[in-house]
Design a protein around this motif. Structure first.
Motif, PDB file in Angstrom:
ATOM      1  N   LYS A 244      -0.927  -1.044 -10.498  1.00  0.00           N
ATOM      2  CA  LYS A 244      -2.285  -1.278 -10.419  1.00  0.00           C
ATOM      3  C   LYS A 244      -2.498  -2.324  -9.473  1.00  0.00           C
ATOM      4  CE  LYS A 244      -3.611   0.068 -14.973  1.00  0.00           C
ATOM      5  NZ  LYS A 244      -3.940  -0.251 -16.707  1.00  0.00           N
ATOM      6  N   GLU A 245      -1.949  -3.160  -9.192  1.00  0.00           N
ATOM      7  CA  GLU A 245      -2.123  -4.524  -8.283  1.00  0.00           C
ATOM      8  C   GLU A 245      -1.998  -3.713  -6.893  1.00  0.00           C
ATOM      9  OE1 GLU A 245      -3.255  -7.351  -9.125  1.00  0.00           O
ATOM     10  OE2 GLU A 245      -3.345  -8.042  -7.478  1.00  0.00           O
ATOM     11  N   PHE A 246      -1.034  -2.932  -6.755  1.00  0.00           N
ATOM     12  CA  PHE A 246      -0.736  -2.294  -5.185  1.00  0.00           C
ATOM     13  C   PHE A 246      -2.225  -1.725  -4.943  1.00  0.00           C
ATOM     14  CE2 PHE A 246       4.344  -1.719  -5.766  1.00  0.00           C
ATOM     15  CZ  PHE A 246       4.269  -3.098  -5.711  1.00  0.00           C
ATOM     16  N   ALA A 247      -2.713  -0.894  -5.962  1.00  0.00           N
ATOM     17  CA  ALA A 247      -3.866   0.088  -5.482  1.00  0.00           C
ATOM     18  C   ALA A 247      -5.002  -0.711  -5.288  1.00  0.00           C
ATOM     19  CB  ALA A 247      -4.123   0.944  -6.844  1.00  0.00           C
ATOM     20  N   ARG A 248      -5.147  -1.962  -6.133  1.00  0.00           N
ATOM     21  CA  ARG A 248      -6.217  -2.903  -6.116  1.00  0.00           C
ATOM     22  C   ARG A 248      -6.163  -3.382  -4.737  1.00  0.00           C
ATOM     23  NH1 ARG A 248      -7.875  -7.995  -6.481  1.00  0.00           N
ATOM     24  NH2 ARG A 248      -5.738  -8.974  -6.432  1.00  0.00           N
ATOM     25  N   LEU A 249      -5.185  -3.813  -4.178  1.00  0.00           N
ATOM     26  CA  LEU A 249      -4.714  -4.654  -2.815  1.00  0.00           C
ATOM     27  C   LEU A 249      -4.890  -3.547  -1.604  1.00  0.00           C
ATOM     28  CD1 LEU A 249      -2.033  -7.310  -3.662  1.00  0.00           C
ATOM     29  CD2 LEU A 249      -4.382  -7.666  -3.335  1.00  0.00           C
TER      30      LEU A 249
ATOM     31  N   VAL B  44      10.166  -6.258   2.336  1.00  0.00           N
ATOM     32  CA  VAL B  44       9.113  -5.440   3.256  1.00  0.00           C
ATOM     33  C   VAL B  44       9.794  -5.276   4.657  1.00  0.00           C
ATOM     34  CG1 VAL B  44       7.911  -7.390   4.026  1.00  0.00           C
ATOM     35  CG2 VAL B  44       6.619  -5.286   4.032  1.00  0.00           C
ATOM     36  N   GLU B  45       9.695  -4.064   5.148  1.00  0.00           N
ATOM     37  CA  GLU B  45      10.031  -3.995   6.746  1.00  0.00           C
ATOM     38  C   GLU B  45       9.150  -2.905   7.278  1.00  0.00           C
ATOM     39  OE1 GLU B  45      11.846  -2.489   4.001  1.00  0.00           O
ATOM     40  OE2 GLU B  45      12.150  -0.298   4.781  1.00  0.00           O
ATOM     41  N   THR B  46       9.138  -2.765   8.488  1.00  0.00           N
ATOM     42  CA  THR B  46       8.084  -1.948   9.468  1.00  0.00           C
ATOM     43  C   THR B  46       8.819  -0.526   9.562  1.00  0.00           C
ATOM     44  OG1 THR B  46       7.567  -3.813  10.750  1.00  0.00           O
ATOM     45  CG2 THR B  46       7.314  -1.532  11.548  1.00  0.00           C
TER      46      THR B  46
ATOM     47  N   ALA C 195       0.026  -4.771   3.214  1.00  0.00           N
ATOM     48  CA  ALA C 195       1.703  -5.389   3.117  1.00  0.00           C
ATOM     49  C   ALA C 195       1.524  -6.879   2.951  1.00  0.00           C
ATOM     50  CB  ALA C 195       2.597  -4.946   4.099  1.00  0.00           C
ATOM     51  N   ASP C 196       0.940  -7.352   3.658  1.00  0.00           N
ATOM     52  CA  ASP C 196       0.865  -8.829   3.776  1.00  0.00           C
ATOM     53  C   ASP C 196       0.204  -9.432   2.267  1.00  0.00           C
ATOM     54  OD1 ASP C 196       1.781  -9.143   6.250  1.00  0.00           O
ATOM     55  OD2 ASP C 196      -0.057  -9.645   7.057  1.00  0.00           O
ATOM     56  N   ALA C 197      -0.730  -8.688   1.949  1.00  0.00           N
ATOM     57  CA  ALA C 197      -1.526  -8.998   0.470  1.00  0.00           C
ATOM     58  C   ALA C 197      -0.728  -8.735  -0.509  1.00  0.00           C
ATOM     59  CB  ALA C 197      -2.710  -8.228   0.349  1.00  0.00           C
ATOM     60  N   ILE C 198       0.086  -7.858  -0.580  1.00  0.00           N
ATOM     61  CA  ILE C 198       1.006  -7.426  -1.806  1.00  0.00           C
ATOM     62  C   ILE C 198       2.433  -8.382  -1.687  1.00  0.00           C
ATOM     63  CG2 ILE C 198       2.969  -5.812  -2.437  1.00  0.00           C
ATOM     64  CD1 ILE C 198       1.065  -3.393  -1.543  1.00  0.00           C
ATOM     65  N   MET C 199       2.879  -8.923  -0.415  1.00  0.00           N
ATOM     66  CA  MET C 199       3.910  -9.811  -0.357  1.00  0.00           C
ATOM     67  C   MET C 199       3.393 -10.972  -0.850  1.00  0.00           C
ATOM     68  SD  MET C 199       6.565  -7.910   0.148  1.00  0.00           S
ATOM     69  CE  MET C 199       7.852  -9.049   0.521  1.00  0.00           C
TER      70      MET C 199
ATOM     71  N   VAL D 154       6.975  -1.621   1.447  1.00  0.00           N
ATOM     72  CA  VAL D 154       7.277  -2.647   0.391  1.00  0.00           C
ATOM     73  C   VAL D 154       8.064  -1.945  -0.508  1.00  0.00           C
ATOM     74  CG1 VAL D 154       6.488  -4.256  -1.423  1.00  0.00           C
ATOM     75  CG2 VAL D 154       5.013  -3.900   0.985  1.00  0.00           C
ATOM     76  N   THR D 155       9.282  -2.593  -0.891  1.00  0.00           N
ATOM     77  CA  THR D 155      10.174  -2.157  -2.107  1.00  0.00           C
ATOM     78  C   THR D 155      10.254  -3.418  -3.082  1.00  0.00           C
ATOM     79  OG1 THR D 155      11.563  -0.925  -0.176  1.00  0.00           O
ATOM     80  CG2 THR D 155      12.419  -1.373  -2.468  1.00  0.00           C
ATOM     81  N   VAL D 156      10.027  -2.839  -4.430  1.00  0.00           N
ATOM     82  CA  VAL D 156      10.292  -3.855  -5.523  1.00  0.00           C
ATOM     83  C   VAL D 156      11.170  -3.236  -6.231  1.00  0.00           C
ATOM     84  CG1 VAL D 156       8.919  -5.040  -7.144  1.00  0.00           C
ATOM     85  CG2 VAL D 156       7.844  -4.565  -4.993  1.00  0.00           C
ATOM     86  N   VAL D 157      11.886  -4.073  -6.676  1.00  0.00           N
ATOM     87  CA  VAL D 157      13.033  -3.622  -7.819  1.00  0.00           C
ATOM     88  C   VAL D 157      12.796  -4.641  -8.935  1.00  0.00           C
ATOM     89  CG1 VAL D 157      15.164  -3.569  -8.776  1.00  0.00           C
ATOM     90  CG2 VAL D 157      14.703  -2.900  -6.529  1.00  0.00           C
ATOM     91  N   THR D 158      12.497  -4.126 -10.247  1.00  0.00           N
ATOM     92  CA  THR D 158      12.113  -5.014 -11.142  1.00  0.00           C
ATOM     93  C   THR D 158      12.191  -4.120 -12.637  1.00  0.00           C
ATOM     94  OG1 THR D 158      10.286  -6.310 -12.290  1.00  0.00           O
ATOM     95  CG2 THR D 158       9.554  -4.394 -11.293  1.00  0.00           C
TER      96      THR D 158
END
Lengths: 101, 101, 101
Positions: free
Chosen positions: B24-29, B90-92, B69-73, B10-14
């Motif tokens: 924190k959310e990524f870790a929680r998920l 997201v990609e494989t 990854a599904d949960a993060i997306m 998963v890649t996020v640009v923000t």
């Protein structure tokens, strides 16, 4: 018009003390170039081993022919790296046929 | 020889003001690590909202199991983020079986 | 729940003197945003032409609709770029349907 060729992109995130060794190994295995970026972050090894470390992380990329990618991933998949702060992945990408890699 | 396992990147640009919340959310998920890089650039939200802003952009990556990854997306696809300066994809990717993520 | 849409991510690594031209061309071809990161590294062109250069490298990314990616890759695949220090690749990535690109 351009046509695209399927090749492989290997990405490695690790401590910068491993950068020179890895770049030399990539070249020895057939890579013709690489990109390096300083980064920060956290992984399981950092949580355990480096809570007070100031080591810099680096993200390395190399775009290579499939057989070179296989050789690099086999190198990185060795037992000796299972306990190092190193994350590696590979995926297929498409490049212009005119670009050599 | 090494074998490779399919996982998801998963890649996020923000904007960097969202970095701590997202990590924190990524870790929680279920994410076990991430990489962050400062970057610059421009998107539609910046053009509209931040023409005079000096906000720093950040590019976050996390390599995770497919269900994580599904949960993060799903989290990033929420309506509340549709109007934020955030881009996620997201990609494989394939990782050595010896690397845990 | 969120649904994901298939789009394309174009990555270009080049000298920073080409950044402005490329970003303008991406926009002209339909890209709505980009991310830029300074980086270092080495490729075949650097080995031949820039052994004593201090040129800064940059890594550009843009996530776009498939037809825009085709147009960008056709642009980058032109003969004029075959002898420039430029590496470009493209791959399919998935984005939340709520994100426009």
């Amino acid at each position: 018009m351009s046509s695209l060729t399927m090749v492989r992109r290997v990405t490695v995130v690790t401590h910068n003390r491993l950068e020179e060794m890895l770049v030399k190994e990539f070249a020895r295995l057939g890579s013709k170039g690489y990109t390096a970026m300083d980064c920060r972050g956290q992984g399981e090894h950092e949580l355990l081993q480096d809570a007070f470390s100031t080591a810099t992380r680096v993200r390395l990329e190399t775009i290579v022919q499939p057989d070179v990618a296989d050789a690099i991933m086999a190198f990185l998949g060795q037992e000796q790296f299972a306990h190092q702060p190193i994350m590696a992945c590979v995926e297929t990408v498409e490049v212009p046929a005119s670009m050599k890699c």
